[in-house]
Design an enzyme around this catalytic site. Structure first.
Site, PDB file in Angstrom:
ATOM      1  N   SER A 104      -2.454  44.013 -66.661  1.00  0.00           N
ATOM      2  CA  SER A 104      -2.087  43.927 -65.241  1.00  0.00           C
ATOM      3  C   SER A 104      -3.300  43.937 -64.330  1.00  0.00           C
ATOM      4  O   SER A 104      -3.156  43.966 -63.109  1.00  0.00           O
ATOM      5  CB  SER A 104      -1.206  45.104 -64.845  1.00  0.00           C
ATOM      6  OG  SER A 104       0.005  45.048 -65.539  1.00  0.00           O
ATOM      7  N   THR A 151      -1.457  48.243 -62.653  1.00  0.00           N
ATOM      8  CA  THR A 151      -2.485  48.100 -61.623  1.00  0.00           C
ATOM      9  C   THR A 151      -3.243  49.407 -61.478  1.00  0.00           C
ATOM     10  O   THR A 151      -2.635  50.470 -61.521  1.00  0.00           O
ATOM     11  CB  THR A 151      -1.758  47.855 -60.282  1.00  0.00           C
ATOM     12  OG1 THR A 151      -1.138  46.602 -60.353  1.00  0.00           O
ATOM     13  CG2 THR A 151      -2.679  47.941 -59.093  1.00  0.00           C
ATOM     14  N   THR A 161      -5.827  44.456 -59.280  1.00  0.00           N
ATOM     15  CA  THR A 161      -4.651  44.038 -60.058  1.00  0.00           C
ATOM     16  C   THR A 161      -4.645  42.534 -60.302  1.00  0.00           C
ATOM     17  O   THR A 161      -5.277  41.778 -59.563  1.00  0.00           O
ATOM     18  CB  THR A 161      -3.359  44.412 -59.287  1.00  0.00           C
ATOM     19  OG1 THR A 161      -2.227  44.187 -60.105  1.00  0.00           O
ATOM     20  CG2 THR A 161      -3.208  43.614 -58.024  1.00  0.00           C
ATOM     21  N   ARG A 183       1.127  33.908 -54.599  1.00  0.00           N
ATOM     22  CA  ARG A 183       1.692  35.190 -54.154  1.00  0.00           C
ATOM     23  C   ARG A 183       0.586  36.258 -54.129  1.00  0.00           C
ATOM     24  O   ARG A 183      -0.190  36.411 -55.058  1.00  0.00           O
ATOM     25  CB  ARG A 183       2.808  35.622 -55.101  1.00  0.00           C
ATOM     26  CG  ARG A 183       3.478  36.959 -54.755  1.00  0.00           C
ATOM     27  CD  ARG A 183       2.853  38.121 -55.506  1.00  0.00           C
ATOM     28  NE  ARG A 183       3.573  39.376 -55.297  1.00  0.00           N
ATOM     29  CZ  ARG A 183       3.131  40.559 -55.708  1.00  0.00           C
ATOM     30  NH1 ARG A 183       1.995  40.653 -56.350  1.00  0.00           N
ATOM     31  NH2 ARG A 183       3.831  41.644 -55.481  1.00  0.00           N
ATOM     32  N   VAL A 184       0.541  36.994 -53.035  1.00  0.00           N
ATOM     33  CA  VAL A 184      -0.399  38.107 -52.906  1.00  0.00           C
ATOM     34  C   VAL A 184       0.433  39.371 -52.727  1.00  0.00           C
ATOM     35  O   VAL A 184       1.388  39.384 -51.946  1.00  0.00           O
ATOM     36  CB  VAL A 184      -1.345  37.891 -51.690  1.00  0.00           C
ATOM     37  CG1 VAL A 184      -2.162  39.139 -51.400  1.00  0.00           C
ATOM     38  CG2 VAL A 184      -2.262  36.689 -51.942  1.00  0.00           C
ATOM     39  N   GLY A 185       0.077  40.421 -53.445  1.00  0.00           N
ATOM     40  CA  GLY A 185       0.830  41.673 -53.358  1.00  0.00           C
ATOM     41  C   GLY A 185       0.199  42.659 -52.388  1.00  0.00           C
ATOM     42  O   GLY A 185      -0.592  42.292 -51.513  1.00  0.00           O
ATOM     43  N   ASP A 186       0.548  43.903 -52.574  1.00  0.00           N
ATOM     44  CA  ASP A 186       0.057  44.963 -51.686  1.00  0.00           C
ATOM     45  C   ASP A 186      -1.398  45.354 -51.978  1.00  0.00           C
ATOM     46  O   ASP A 186      -2.100  45.857 -51.098  1.00  0.00           O
ATOM     47  CB  ASP A 186       0.912  46.220 -51.866  1.00  0.00           C
ATOM     48  CG  ASP A 186       0.818  46.743 -53.296  1.00  0.00           C
ATOM     49  OD1 ASP A 186       1.119  45.959 -54.236  1.00  0.00           O
ATOM     50  OD2 ASP A 186       0.411  47.900 -53.497  1.00  0.00           O
ATOM     51  N   THR A 235       1.179  51.571 -56.436  1.00  0.00           N
ATOM     52  CA  THR A 235       1.351  50.676 -57.574  1.00  0.00           C
ATOM     53  C   THR A 235       2.828  50.345 -57.705  1.00  0.00           C
ATOM     54  O   THR A 235       3.680  51.089 -57.207  1.00  0.00           O
ATOM     55  CB  THR A 235       0.808  51.320 -58.869  1.00  0.00           C
ATOM     56  OG1 THR A 235       1.020  50.416 -59.961  1.00  0.00           O
ATOM     57  CG2 THR A 235       1.484  52.637 -59.185  1.00  0.00           C
ATOM     58  N   GLY A 287       4.858  45.340 -55.117  1.00  0.00           N
ATOM     59  CA  GLY A 287       4.046  45.297 -53.906  1.00  0.00           C
ATOM     60  C   GLY A 287       4.797  44.991 -52.632  1.00  0.00           C
ATOM     61  O   GLY A 287       4.451  45.508 -51.561  1.00  0.00           O
TER      62      GLY A 287
HETATM   63  N1  ASP Z   1       1.327  46.396 -56.845  1.00  0.00           N
HETATM   64  C1  ASP Z   1       1.019  45.221 -57.629  1.00  0.00           C
HETATM   65  C2  ASP Z   1       1.515  44.006 -56.926  1.00  0.00           C
HETATM   66  O1  ASP Z   1       2.601  44.039 -56.382  1.00  0.00           O
HETATM   67  C3  ASP Z   1       1.580  45.222 -59.001  1.00  0.00           C
HETATM   68  C4  ASP Z   1       1.436  46.440 -59.815  1.00  0.00           C
HETATM   69  O2  ASP Z   1       1.192  47.515 -59.318  1.00  0.00           O
HETATM   70  O3  ASP Z   1       1.606  46.307 -61.011  1.00  0.00           O
HETATM   71  O4  ASP Z   1       0.852  43.002 -56.998  1.00  0.00           O
END
Ligand code: ASP
Length: 345
Positions: free
Chosen positions: A101, A203, A221, A231-234, A254, A257
């Site tokens: 991850s 992550t 991550t 796609r972009v996460g948090d 984590t 996101g």
């Molecule tokens: N928080 C991360 C995301 O949404 C994923 C993860 O924590 O595994 O990109």
């Protein structure tokens, strides 16, 4: 003595005790013992330090936080800066092909491309981040360069890659055979909806307090497995995946996101702590915010980890299964987080 006199006497003694507590700067709640156990006391909404803060320390999300903390500790024990510790710590996991991850070996998006997100923040409130960067093994170090070498906070996609190459980072293939085979398997049945499996969330988010008492944070991550391309996460969003404030403490996130982005969770936690809540109270309140605002929250996992400047730690998540590594007083331990869905189904 008649009953009324007895009551008056009792009230008088309670008042003088309260005045004493006020005068000595302790709490008005009559929970001095509990407060000193927790290292802090609250008075009129402000956090008051009672004892020497615990430092240095490093803490990070999930099992891979153990080796990450080891690397961070090497920096901290020698009097190094928390910023260097949180970079060195998460680099261990970025470089590990077995962590699927984060960084090298991370699961690709639905098109088979590994895209990485990372951010970093120092004790002065400086921060840097990269989003959807490809072919760079250590996005955390690129995020640090964004912070230190540019007037910006975030670079994304091709621009982030271009900047990394200019800074001397090498282009590398990050898709390992193992991750490629899994992705090929997934493609056979996929309907192109990125499914969330809580086991896929590892992550790494890390916070460290150095010997001077300064705090920094990092988060890195490969994002959700088989996400849509782009796609972009948090994790690279300052305030969602990570936030710290040298006056207060820090938080990392984590899991799914989108839930942290909708509620700006890490920033929220730091603000709750600023108002006098303990890290544990703050992370629980941030999870309750998700529960309140995101109708299908039960389908996803989210975990928060926080520390205040006294060295108190809090962790909370939606589903059972989140854990974190805490390195303090020379000991590096994996600790299970408490979770929301226990009594709230
Ligand atoms: N928080 C991360 C995301 O949404 C994923 C993860 O924590 O595994 O990109």
């Amino acid at each position: 003595m008649i009953v009324r006199d007895k009551i008056m006497q009792k009230l008088k003694s309670m008042n003088s005790r309260r005045n004493f507590l006020k005068k000595t700067g302790l709490v008005s709640l009559g929970v001095v013992a509990a407060a000193s156990c927790k290292n802090i006391a609250k008075e009129e909404g402000k956090t008051k330090r009672l004892v020497t803060p615990v430092k240095p320390l490093a803490l990070s999300t999930w099992r891979n936080g153990i080796p990450a903390n080891e690397a961070a500790w090497e920096v901290l024990k020698n009097g190094g800066r928390a910023l260097d510790a949180v970079e060195a710590g998460v680099m261990v996991v970025e470089g590990d092909p077995n962590d699927m991850s984060v960084g090298y070996g991370g699961r690709p998006d639905r098109d088979g491309i590994v895209t990485l997100d990372a951010c970093i923040m120092d004790e002065h409130g400086n921060c840097g981040s990269v989003a959807a960067i490809e072919n760079i093994k250590h996005p955390i170090s690129v995020a640090r360069k964004v912070m230190e070498e540019t007037p910006h906070v975030m670079l994304a996609g091709d621009g982030a890659l271009q900047f990394a190459l200019e800074q001397g980072f090498k282009k590398e293939n990050l898709l390992t055979d193992k991750a490629r085979k899994e992705w090929e398997e997934w493609r056979k049945t996929s309907d192109y909806k990125p499914l969330i499996n809580i086991e896929n969330h590892d992550t790494i988010g890390m916070l460290a307090i150095d010997q001077k008492g300064d705090i920094s944070g990092s988060c890195t991550t490969s994002g959700l497995a088989y996400k849509m391309h782009g796609r972009v996460g948090d994790s690279p969003i300052i305030g969602a995946g990570m936030f710290c404030d040298n006056e207060v403490g820090g938080a990392v996130a984590t899991g799914m996101g989108e839930m942290m982005m909708k509620t700006l969770g890490s920033f929220l936690i730091v603000e709750f702590m600023r108002q006098g809540r303990t890290p544990q109270e703050a992370v629980e309140e941030a999870i309750r915010r998700i529960v309140k605002k995101v109708p299908d929250y039960q389908k996803f996992q989210t975990g928060y980890l926080a520390v205040n400047k006294e060295g108190e730690v809090g962790a909370y998540c939606i589903h059972k299964g989140f854990n974190y590594a805490l390195y303090v007083n020379g000991e590096n331990k994996l600790i299970d987080s408490d979770y929301y869905l226990k009594g709230n189904k």
